[in-house]
Design a protein around this motif. Structure first.
Motif, PDB file in Angstrom:
ATOM      1  N   ARG A  67       0.867  -1.178   0.000  1.00  0.00           N
ATOM      2  CA  ARG A  67       0.000   0.000   0.000  1.00  0.00           C
ATOM      3  C   ARG A  67       0.898   1.220   0.000  1.00  0.00           C
ATOM      4  O   ARG A  67       1.986   1.215   0.572  1.00  0.00           O
ATOM      5  CB  ARG A  67      -0.910   0.018   1.230  1.00  0.00           C
ATOM      6  CG  ARG A  67      -1.989  -1.043   1.240  1.00  0.00           C
ATOM      7  CD  ARG A  67      -2.824  -0.919   2.496  1.00  0.00           C
ATOM      8  NE  ARG A  67      -3.396   0.428   2.610  1.00  0.00           N
ATOM      9  CZ  ARG A  67      -3.921   0.918   3.727  1.00  0.00           C
ATOM     10  NH1 ARG A  67      -3.914   0.194   4.841  1.00  0.00           N
ATOM     11  NH2 ARG A  67      -4.436   2.136   3.760  1.00  0.00           N
ATOM     12  N   ALA A  68       0.438   2.286  -0.627  1.00  0.00           N
ATOM     13  CA  ALA A  68       1.244   3.492  -0.723  1.00  0.00           C
ATOM     14  C   ALA A  68       0.553   4.660  -0.041  1.00  0.00           C
ATOM     15  O   ALA A  68      -0.672   4.812  -0.133  1.00  0.00           O
ATOM     16  CB  ALA A  68       1.523   3.841  -2.186  1.00  0.00           C
ATOM     17  N   VAL A  69       1.329   5.468   0.657  1.00  0.00           N
ATOM     18  CA  VAL A  69       0.844   6.739   1.194  1.00  0.00           C
ATOM     19  C   VAL A  69       1.759   7.830   0.652  1.00  0.00           C
ATOM     20  O   VAL A  69       2.923   7.588   0.347  1.00  0.00           O
ATOM     21  CB  VAL A  69       0.842   6.762   2.738  1.00  0.00           C
ATOM     22  CG1 VAL A  69      -0.121   5.734   3.293  1.00  0.00           C
ATOM     23  CG2 VAL A  69       2.248   6.527   3.286  1.00  0.00           C
ATOM     24  N   ASN A  70       1.222   9.038   0.513  1.00  0.00           N
ATOM     25  CA  ASN A  70       2.025  10.118  -0.015  1.00  0.00           C
ATOM     26  C   ASN A  70       3.132  10.493   0.957  1.00  0.00           C
ATOM     27  O   ASN A  70       2.911  10.596   2.165  1.00  0.00           O
ATOM     28  CB  ASN A  70       1.156  11.343  -0.294  1.00  0.00           C
ATOM     29  CG  ASN A  70       0.278  11.128  -1.512  1.00  0.00           C
ATOM     30  OD1 ASN A  70       0.674  10.455  -2.462  1.00  0.00           O
ATOM     31  ND2 ASN A  70      -0.915  11.696  -1.490  1.00  0.00           N
ATOM     32  N   GLY A  71       4.294  10.703   0.416  1.00  0.00           N
ATOM     33  CA  GLY A  71       5.416  11.156   1.213  1.00  0.00           C
ATOM     34  C   GLY A  71       5.456  12.677   1.271  1.00  0.00           C
ATOM     35  O   GLY A  71       4.592  13.358   0.707  1.00  0.00           O
ATOM     36  N   PRO A  72       6.442  13.239   1.939  1.00  0.00           N
ATOM     37  CA  PRO A  72       6.561  14.697   2.027  1.00  0.00           C
ATOM     38  C   PRO A  72       6.973  15.299   0.695  1.00  0.00           C
ATOM     39  O   PRO A  72       7.416  14.596  -0.220  1.00  0.00           O
ATOM     40  CB  PRO A  72       7.647  14.891   3.081  1.00  0.00           C
ATOM     41  CG  PRO A  72       8.490  13.657   2.980  1.00  0.00           C
ATOM     42  CD  PRO A  72       7.532  12.553   2.664  1.00  0.00           C
ATOM     43  N   VAL A  73       6.827  16.599   0.579  1.00  0.00           N
ATOM     44  CA  VAL A  73       7.200  17.311  -0.643  1.00  0.00           C
ATOM     45  C   VAL A  73       8.653  17.746  -0.520  1.00  0.00           C
ATOM     46  O   VAL A  73       8.987  18.662   0.241  1.00  0.00           O
ATOM     47  CB  VAL A  73       6.290  18.531  -0.866  1.00  0.00           C
ATOM     48  CG1 VAL A  73       6.724  19.281  -2.126  1.00  0.00           C
ATOM     49  CG2 VAL A  73       4.841  18.093  -0.973  1.00  0.00           C
ATOM     50  N   PHE A  74       9.526  17.074  -1.257  1.00  0.00           N
ATOM     51  CA  PHE A  74      10.929  17.440  -1.263  1.00  0.00           C
ATOM     52  C   PHE A  74      11.168  18.617  -2.196  1.00  0.00           C
ATOM     53  O   PHE A  74      10.395  18.865  -3.117  1.00  0.00           O
ATOM     54  CB  PHE A  74      11.797  16.249  -1.687  1.00  0.00           C
ATOM     55  CG  PHE A  74      11.948  15.196  -0.633  1.00  0.00           C
ATOM     56  CD1 PHE A  74      12.886  15.318   0.366  1.00  0.00           C
ATOM     57  CD2 PHE A  74      11.120  14.077  -0.642  1.00  0.00           C
ATOM     58  CE1 PHE A  74      13.021  14.346   1.345  1.00  0.00           C
ATOM     59  CE2 PHE A  74      11.238  13.095   0.329  1.00  0.00           C
ATOM     60  CZ  PHE A  74      12.199  13.240   1.321  1.00  0.00           C
ATOM     61  N   SER A  75      12.255  19.297  -1.981  1.00  0.00           N
ATOM     62  CA  SER A  75      12.592  20.465  -2.775  1.00  0.00           C
ATOM     63  C   SER A  75      12.781  20.092  -4.236  1.00  0.00           C
ATOM     64  O   SER A  75      13.421  19.093  -4.568  1.00  0.00           O
ATOM     65  CB  SER A  75      13.862  21.120  -2.239  1.00  0.00           C
ATOM     66  OG  SER A  75      14.325  22.113  -3.119  1.00  0.00           O
TER      67      SER A  75
END
Length: 360
Positions: A67-75
């Motif tokens: 299952r996938a969850v959204n990760g943080p927004v990297f630069s």
């Protein structure tokens, strides 16, 4: 994990490709297992276009499904793809380049705690110590602590070397690697000391706590210490030239140690038997106590039971180093013993206790 692939090693010795797939080309970072769930961080990276997105894939069945969850927004200006994941007290932390994020809901929402206020250009490692989040990295060098409320970082821990890499912790001793240097500090108080005796022209990549030993992988092989860095010895049987093998990662499964290399595959070795059990126990339910621990010149044995008893002090090979009688509250001289880890066996009537003792 290996760049764009994730593999599982079966007990039969066969590697099974369990790479999470969700369209496009993903690069996978360092994974972790937490509460029987495997978490793998991933970043989709288009060369010259920055990081498009990131995700965390999780599996409760050893990678058979994900299952996938959204990760943080990297630069979007980031040009590297290194991603590392840590779990602490039900909180997930993701490190990447010069950024650091955490999620308290297993990836649904993310909080940016990147060390921007200190001009950091690299987040290398994090450590939780007495509820405080510490970080190594940056060309500034040193160790930094987070004021979580203000989301700001400040230098801490009295460590000011030019470039700090990895935290290592064993019992009440914290280590930090810094290029070709290793420093240690006894907790809760103590000054930083160099801990590189027996090492020469090395670069530390990874570490492993096992039994009474601390193992490290370096650019010139695998080394271990039994005495908290006072002395290091090589652990490279089977390699003609460890610097060519280039050992990087180290892990244990069952009774076998595995070492992943830069380009020569994975090696394994049976874990040597532990000569002395280090499982602290006391049939007296804590009635016998040793202090101070770590100790320097003297040791006091304190018992809730009146009267005399006997003690024996063994080194890590099981050799008897000291023995005698004691009265509760009596101080024993340790000047005959060199710094390192010992086992103290105390007997008082039908009460017995076996405990670790660190002499620094």
């Amino acid at each position: 994990t290996f760049w764009d692939s994730v593999y599982r090693l079966e007990s039969s010795g066969v590697h099974v490709n369990i790479t999470p797939r969700q369209g496009g080309k993903w690069t996978y970072g360092v994974s972790t297992v937490y509460k029987d769930t495997l978490y793998v961080p991933a970043r989709y990276f288009a060369r010259g276009q920055g990081v498009d997105s990131s995700k965390v894939f999780k599996s409760g069945n050893n990678g058979s499904s994900w299952r996938a969850v959204n990760g943080p927004v990297f630069s979007s200006s980031s040009i590297q793809v290194n991603t590392d994941i840590r779990m602490h007290a039900d909180t997930m932390y993701l490190m990447g380049d010069n950024q650091l994020f955490y999620s308290s809901d297993f990836g649904k929402t993310w909080v940016d705690i990147s060390p921007a206020n200190i001009g950091c250009n690299q987040v290398n490692d994090i450590l939780f110590l007495n509820g405080q989040l510490l970080m190594t990295g940056c060309s500034l060098g040193g160790v930094f602590k987070l004021d979580k409320g203000a989301k700001t970082w400040a230098r801490d821990f009295g460590f000011v070397f030019r470039y700090s890499e990895t935290f290592m912790k064993r019992d009440s001793v914290v280590f930090i690697t810094a290029q070709d240097d290793i420093q240690r500090k006894y907790l809760p108080v103590g000054n930083w000391q160099q801990a590189t005796t027996g090492l020469n022209q090395f670069y530390v990549y990874n570490h492993l706590n096992l039994n009474q030993n601390l193992f490290i992988t370096t650019s010139v092989g695998v080394f271990k210490t039994e005495d908290y860095g006072n002395n290091w010895s090589d652990f490279n049987v089977g390699w003609v030239d460890p610097s060519i093998v280039y050992p990087v990662n180290i892990a244990v499964f069952g009774d076998t140690m595995f070492v992943g290399t830069g380009s020569k595959g994975v090696y394994k070795q049976a874990i040597p038997p532990n000569p002395v059990s280090l499982n602290e126990f006391s049939s007296a339910d804590g009635m016998i106590k040793l202090y101070p621990n770590p100790a320097s010149d003297v040791l006091t044995i304190n018992s809730e039971k009146e009267g005399q008893g006997t003690y024996k002090i063994y080194d890590q090979s099981g050799k008897l180093m000291m023995e005698g009688e004691f009265k509760t509250g009596q101080s024993l001289s340790l000047v005959r013993l060199t710094p390192g880890m010992y086992i103290v066996k105390v007997t008082q009537g039908k009460i017995s206790s076996e405990q670790k003792l660190l002499i620094k």
